[in-house]
Design an enzyme around this catalytic site. Structure first.
Site, mmCIF file in Angstrom:
data_model
loop_
_atom_site.group_PDB
_atom_site.id
_atom_site.type_symbol
_atom_site.label_atom_id
_atom_site.label_comp_id
_atom_site.label_asym_id
_atom_site.label_seq_id
_atom_site.Cartn_x
_atom_site.Cartn_y
_atom_site.Cartn_z
ATOM 1 N N PRO A 190 0.816 -1.213 0.000
ATOM 2 C CA PRO A 190 0.000 0.000 0.000
ATOM 3 C C PRO A 190 0.851 1.265 0.000
ATOM 4 O O PRO A 190 1.682 1.457 0.881
ATOM 5 C CB PRO A 190 -0.806 -0.102 1.297
ATOM 6 C CG PRO A 190 -0.376 -1.356 1.972
ATOM 7 C CD PRO A 190 0.806 -1.896 1.281
ATOM 8 N N GLU A 191 0.653 2.077 -1.023
ATOM 9 C CA GLU A 191 1.274 3.404 -1.088
ATOM 10 C C GLU A 191 0.149 4.427 -1.130
ATOM 11 O O GLU A 191 -1.006 4.065 -0.910
ATOM 12 C CB GLU A 191 2.158 3.516 -2.334
ATOM 13 C CG GLU A 191 3.222 2.431 -2.392
ATOM 14 C CD GLU A 191 4.075 2.525 -3.647
ATOM 15 O OE1 GLU A 191 4.234 3.619 -4.179
ATOM 16 O OE2 GLU A 191 4.573 1.472 -4.100
#
Length: 297
Positions: free
Chosen positions: A2-3
């Site tokens: 997750p960014e």
DNA sequence: ACAGGCTCCTGCAGGC
DNA sequence: TGCCTGCAGGAGCCTG
């Protein structure tokens, strides 16, 4: 992993589902990780609180929490029944506390029904007055859960600049006189908040810049190209619900679609979409790094 | 002050 | 088939 776009997608989904809800009960696992605040303290501090809103700051999900109230309320009303008194709580009320979630590599924040099967590596379960449950699942335990009492601590704020809104001059100033390579600089959360391995590689490809170039030696024009391409790639990924590589899913457990638009990330050996040259993979700053040797200079 | 490297952790892929 | 090894990576910490 997750960014920014994945965290934004999750934060929006969770916000839509649990805003105005009340935490009736909190359960935390007893591992040392992923807790920044001791789990027993977090559980106790969260119980009874109203969730005012949920938003993203860098790669963090911030749940703004209102006061503790004794009795049930539901997600559809702002009225909190406390004993015999009915108290109206505006969702714009100033937050009293924050619950901060960092997903690390493999963290997931899900809104489910309480009878839904509990996944392995579930570290937090928050029962809500609406009957739903908010769960934090993280096999690798690189994520972090933190509780902040705003009466005692300052409000959470990501260290670096926001890549979606940073201006041209401020962007150039970030990298001035920095000897480290541009890829490492993009990943450094004290400079920019929210860029991780996927979007570092993708934005550098789109800007035509080699990941190993020294950040301080990039021209103003190159940095501006990078800023605009980074912003565009992040916005595009948010529209598509993020990239689902590894086991990323949104608040409902649905996958995103941006992985289908990757130009270089995890495309080692495949032809570059611009020129056909095989995409190369190297190690930069200890991270797998993908680039086109012809398109990026 | 800054840059680079090590560490945490589990799941998965590859080799024998 | 099954076991073992090695690797992936965000970010905090340590070292040079």
């Amino acid at each position: 992993m997750p960014e920014l776009p994945e965290v934004e997608t999750i934060a929006r989904g969770v916000h839509d589902r649990i805003r105005g809800d009340r935490i009736t009960q909190a359960w935390f696992s007893s591992h040392r990780e992923p807790f920044k605040t001791p789990p027993a303290r977090q559980a106790k501090a969260l119980e009874g609180r109203i969730i005012l809103n949920v938003h993203r700051d860098g790669k963090h999900i911030v749940c703004e929490l209102g006061p503790r109230v004794e009795e049930a309320t539901t997600a559809s009303t702002l009225d909190v029944i406390s004993g015999k008194k009915k108290t109206r709580i505006a969702l714009t009320t100033k937050p009293e506390a924050q619950w901060i979630v960092h997903l690390g590599m493999t963290g997931r924040l899900l809104v489910t029904t309480p009878d839904g099967q509990v996944a392995a590596h579930t570290h937090a379960r928050l029962s809500l007055a609406s009957g739903r449950e908010l769960r934090f699942v993280d096999p690798r335990r690189f994520g972090r859960l933190e509780f902040r009492d705003l009466g005692k601590a300052t409000s959470f704020s990501a260290a670096g600049a926001e890549p979606l809104t940073i201006g041209a001059e401020e962007f150039v100033a970030l990298f001035r006189a920095r000897k480290l390579c541009i890829k490492a600089a993009l990943l450094n959360q004290t400079l920019l908040s929210g860029v991780g391995n996927i979007y570092a590689d993708e934005s550098l490809f789109r800007a035509g810049i080699r990941p190993r170039r020294s950040a301080g030696r990039l021209s103003k024009a190159e940095l501006e190209r990078l800023r605009l391409n980074l912003r565009e790639v992040l916005q595009h990924a948010i529209r598509l619900g993020g990239s689902s590589v590894s086991d990323y899913v949104d608040a409902d457990g649905a996958r995103g679609f941006f992985q289908l638009e990757h130009c270089v990330y995890l495309r080692t050996g495949l032809p570059c979409l611009m020129c056909g040259t095989p995409i190369r993979r190297t190690l930069v700053a200890g991270r797998g790094t993908h680039f086109c040797p012809k398109c990026q200079h």
